[in-house]
Design a protein around this motif. Structure first.
Motif, PDB file in Angstrom:
ATOM      1  N   LEU A   1       0.785  -1.228   0.000  1.00  0.00           N
ATOM      2  CA  LEU A   1       0.000   0.000   0.000  1.00  0.00           C
ATOM      3  C   LEU A   1       0.819   1.281   0.000  1.00  0.00           C
ATOM      4  O   LEU A   1       0.267   2.351  -0.237  1.00  0.00           O
ATOM      5  CB  LEU A   1      -0.941   0.010   1.218  1.00  0.00           C
TER       6      LEU A   1
ATOM      7  N   LEU B   1      -5.484   5.424   5.437  1.00  0.00           N
ATOM      8  CA  LEU B   1      -6.768   4.978   5.960  1.00  0.00           C
ATOM      9  C   LEU B   1      -6.604   3.791   6.898  1.00  0.00           C
ATOM     10  O   LEU B   1      -7.238   3.727   7.960  1.00  0.00           O
ATOM     11  CB  LEU B   1      -7.695   4.603   4.800  1.00  0.00           C
ATOM     12  N   ARG B   2      -5.720   2.835   6.536  1.00  0.00           N
ATOM     13  CA  ARG B   2      -5.533   1.660   7.383  1.00  0.00           C
ATOM     14  C   ARG B   2      -4.897   2.039   8.711  1.00  0.00           C
ATOM     15  O   ARG B   2      -5.253   1.495   9.753  1.00  0.00           O
ATOM     16  CB  ARG B   2      -4.668   0.630   6.652  1.00  0.00           C
TER      17      ARG B   2
ATOM     18  N   GLU C   1      -6.074  13.002   4.774  1.00  0.00           N
ATOM     19  CA  GLU C   1      -4.647  13.263   4.635  1.00  0.00           C
ATOM     20  C   GLU C   1      -4.283  14.607   5.252  1.00  0.00           C
ATOM     21  O   GLU C   1      -3.181  14.790   5.761  1.00  0.00           O
ATOM     22  CB  GLU C   1      -4.260  13.200   3.165  1.00  0.00           C
TER      23      GLU C   1
ATOM     24  N   ILE D   1      -8.912  11.799  -3.108  1.00  0.00           N
ATOM     25  CA  ILE D   1      -8.737  10.362  -2.897  1.00  0.00           C
ATOM     26  C   ILE D   1      -7.883  10.157  -1.651  1.00  0.00           C
ATOM     27  O   ILE D   1      -6.780  10.701  -1.547  1.00  0.00           O
ATOM     28  CB  ILE D   1      -8.068   9.710  -4.115  1.00  0.00           C
ATOM     29  N   ASP D   2      -8.381   9.381  -0.709  1.00  0.00           N
ATOM     30  CA  ASP D   2      -7.596   9.052   0.478  1.00  0.00           C
ATOM     31  C   ASP D   2      -6.597   7.949   0.142  1.00  0.00           C
ATOM     32  O   ASP D   2      -6.930   6.982  -0.553  1.00  0.00           O
ATOM     33  CB  ASP D   2      -8.508   8.558   1.607  1.00  0.00           C
ATOM     34  N   HIS D   3      -5.383   8.111   0.680  1.00  0.00           N
ATOM     35  CA  HIS D   3      -4.381   7.073   0.456  1.00  0.00           C
ATOM     36  C   HIS D   3      -4.743   5.852   1.288  1.00  0.00           C
ATOM     37  O   HIS D   3      -5.042   5.949   2.470  1.00  0.00           O
ATOM     38  CB  HIS D   3      -2.983   7.574   0.834  1.00  0.00           C
ATOM     39  N   PRO D   4      -4.701   4.648   0.712  1.00  0.00           N
ATOM     40  CA  PRO D   4      -5.167   3.463   1.443  1.00  0.00           C
ATOM     41  C   PRO D   4      -4.352   3.163   2.698  1.00  0.00           C
ATOM     42  O   PRO D   4      -4.911   2.701   3.689  1.00  0.00           O
ATOM     43  CB  PRO D   4      -5.059   2.334   0.413  1.00  0.00           C
ATOM     44  N   PHE D   5      -3.019   3.404   2.679  1.00  0.00           N
ATOM     45  CA  PHE D   5      -2.237   3.107   3.884  1.00  0.00           C
ATOM     46  C   PHE D   5      -2.570   4.084   5.002  1.00  0.00           C
ATOM     47  O   PHE D   5      -2.602   3.709   6.182  1.00  0.00           O
ATOM     48  CB  PHE D   5      -0.737   3.138   3.576  1.00  0.00           C
TER      49      PHE D   5
END
Length: 655
Positions: free
Chosen positions: A247, A268-269, A340, A262-266
């Motif tokens: 990610l 978000l995790r 972000e 767009i939110d970065h997936p990492f």
């Protein structure tokens, strides 16, 4: 060979066919006590000219030698004259011993060592392929010279020359003076610091079986598959660390400036695990934070995971000159999403700093060498024979070792990590073995033990050097520069290119090179200027594990082996001086070769950085300045004694 129907046995060329040393022995009265050696010398003399043999026979059959003349004159000559003659004679014996020990050191260096060296195993640790080939073991026959004789005759010559010295002074006076000097040296070395009171369960014990790498089982109890950890926050860190390579890619930009952010997936995790991670440092009712109540090994593992996850989290940055407007594809612009933007609050940074204060190591925004290499490893459960035994890392087991945290998941990255894990394990064991041997040998004035410890250390350093060379020769280097460039934003984003070269050359905050300098006594040679010296003296040590810092302090607080040699040489016979000098300088040469291969590694991963050659050249000059010249010092001292003896014989000194 056979000639004219007769069989002849001929010796090859040998230095023993020279007339020089046999004539010197006969003139000075140096006896040959070995019947076997006398027979060998007699055989060699058959190859010298007839006139030379007659000259040698004349010297050997003379009524008296120089030695017997001086010993017989003790009762008839004036005391000052006799002492002058005996001193001059002993100076000549020292010269003979000097020659023979130099001769032996050349034989050992250029014949014995190259012939008997087995070399390190050519085991590849590259995960792509293993090209190691087991070579059949072979037994070595006794070493012989070109004349067909073994080399023990050289040592016999040395012993006979040593015995030929004439004892000076009243009976027991010289022996008492030497014992007094050695006793003072022993008293000083009796206080050599002891290293061993490790309070962390030997997890970071540098004298343990894994050297500077952590001493533990392949997998920590409670940290098995399925991201199980002693605390929910630990399990969350395991999960986040596992998905970093998947990610942590570059930012996603929309080609439509009007599209939603767009939110970065990492990100978000990580934000989804915020509650579990915050609970690690949350205090209630005056109790310590949960992470502070973990076992030491669990705390260090949590710290390692947290550093790597935080570094990946920080590496996801919004490119651009100003926050809020980011150029993308020329005319396209991108605004950060609310998630972000909230990242700039850096809640994870706060957690990391709190855990850093508990661990006792600084946090500079990126993982240090301990978190990137020394504690960043695990072994698959299928490869663990016992969960209660320490897993020992060596060239046979390194294939079973894997990094816990990776940023790229590239074969080059795994090779890079495993290479340095092995270097730190074997290098740490070599330093620890030398420390134990020297600590036992120095107070006891066991010079043979000192020499053996130094020779073993030199062999171990050379083994590490050759192993790296083998790795470089077996592996394609074209992807390594790309690997370092991609790792840079995770591991060393704030370093300039020259600083990055220094970091890689010294292996970051690795204790290996500083420990080698300290145990040899090169720590006070401060001729290395610039970034290299600054890195070693400040950043490198501060970021080490506490036990590693204590071990370096232990090495530096006692007398180094170099200082020991410079103190005892004047009380030792020439052969012992030569052996110590040769053993110590072998370590110096081995360390120079190790530094040279580190420079080669930097050139592979940073091909455009040429300044590292200047840095390594400065360090090599400092290392060379540490070489010992004990035999030269002995020659100077003997020359001074010879001058005093000559002056005494001419009546220039009072009796």
């Amino acid at each position: 060979m056979e000639m004219c129907g007769q069989r002849y046995s001929l010796s090859g060329p040998s230095g023993a066919m020279s007339t020089i040393l046999p004539a010197v022995d006969a003139l000075l009265g140096i006896r040959n006590t070995s019947a076997e050696l006398r027979e060998a010398v007699k055989t060699f003399e058959g190859y010298v000219p007839k006139e030379h043999r007659q000259f040698l026979d004349g010297l050997r059959n003379a009524p008296s030698s120089v030695r017997s003349f001086i010993k017989a004159g003790k009762a008839t000559l004036e005391e000052s004259m006799w002492y002058a003659l005996a001193g001059a004679y002993n100076a000549c014996i020292s010269r003979v011993l000097d020659f023979r020990w130099r001769h032996w050191s050349f034989v050992e260096q250029f014949i014995i060592r190259p012939s008997t060296a087995t070399g390190p195993m050519n085991t590849s640790i590259c995960p792509v392929a293993d090209s190691s080939i087991d070579s059949p073991s072979s037994s070595h026959s006794p070493m012989m010279g070109t004349g067909g004789t073994t080399f023990d005759y050289l040592q016999q010559h040395i012993s006979d020359s040593q015995v030929a010295r004439i004892t000076l002074g009243p009976k027991g006076e010289a022996h008492t003076r030497q014992e007094s000097a050695e006793a003072s040296i022993s008293a000083k070395h009796a206080n050599l610091p002891v290293f061993g009171d490790v309070t962390n369960g030997h997890f970071w014990d540098p004298t343990g079986p894994n050297g500077f790498v952590t001493n533990r089982c392949g997998n920590l109890p409670g940290w098995g598959p399925g991201f199980v950890g002693p605390l929910p926050g630990c399990s969350a860190l395991m999960e986040l660390a596992a998905i970093i390579p998947n990610l942590c890619f570059s930012h996603i930009y929309s080609e439509d400036p009007d599209s939603p952010a767009i939110d970065h997936p990492f990100v978000l995790r990580c934000n989804a695990k915020r509650a579990e991670l915050t609970a690690l440092v949350s205090r209630s009712g005056g109790e310590p934070a949960p992470v502070a109540r973990l076992r030491f090994a669990d705390l260090e593992h949590t710290w390692m995971l947290l550093c790597n996850v935080s570094s990946a989290y920080r590496a996801i940055e919004i490119p651009g000159d100003e926050w809020g407007e980011v150029p993308c594809h020329g005319t396209l612009w991108y605004l950060p999403s609310p998630a972000e933007a909230a990242k700039t609050e850096d809640w994870l940074e706060s957690i990391v700093r709190q855990v850093a204060s508990i661990v006792g190591r600084p946090w500079n925004g990126t993982p240090e060498y301990a978190e990137l290499v020394l504690n960043n490893w695990y072994v698959s459960p299928n490869d663990i024979t016992s969960e209660d035994e320490l897993f020992v890392i060596n060239r046979q087991t390194i294939q079973q070792v894997h990094p816990v945290c990776r940023f790229l998941a590239l074969p080059d990255e795994e090779w890079h990590r495993k290479l340095h894990i092995l270097l730190e394990a074997e290098g740490g064991r070599a330093v620890a073995a030398a420390y134990r041997s020297l600590r036992a040998a120095l107070p006891a004035r066991d010079n043979d033990g000192v020499g053996a410890a130094l020779n073993q250390l030199a062999a171990d350093i050379d083994s590490l050097t050759e192993f790296q060379r083998d790795q470089f020769n077996q592996k394609d280097c074209r992807g390594e520069a790309l690997m370092i460039s991609r790792l840079r934003k995770y591991s060393y984003p704030d370093l300039q290119m020259e600083e990055l070269a220094v970091w890689i050359y010294t292996e970051g905050s690795s204790p290996l090179l500083p420990a080698l300098h300290a145990i040899l006594g090169l720590r006070k040679l401060d001729g290395i200027s610039g970034p290299l010296q600054e890195h070693w003296q400040s950043q490198g040590r501060l970021c080490m594990a506490e036990s590693h810092r204590q071990f370096l302090d232990c090495l530096e607080s006692g007398m180094s082996v170099r200082a020991y040699c410079l103190q005892v040489w004047r009380y030792l016979p020439v052969e012992t001086i030569a052996a110590l000098e040769d053993a110590f300088n072998n370590c110096i040469e081995a360390l120079l070769r190790y530094c040279s291969v580190r420079q080669r590694f930097v050139s592979r991963v940073l091909p455009r950085v040429g300044h590292i050659q200047t840095l390594s050249a400065k360090q090599e000059n400092v290392i060379r300045a540490g070489r010992l010249a004990l035999l030269q010092m002995r020659r100077v001292a003997d020359a001074q004694r010879m001058q005093l003896a000559n002056e005494a014989m001419t009546g220039l000194l009072p009796t």
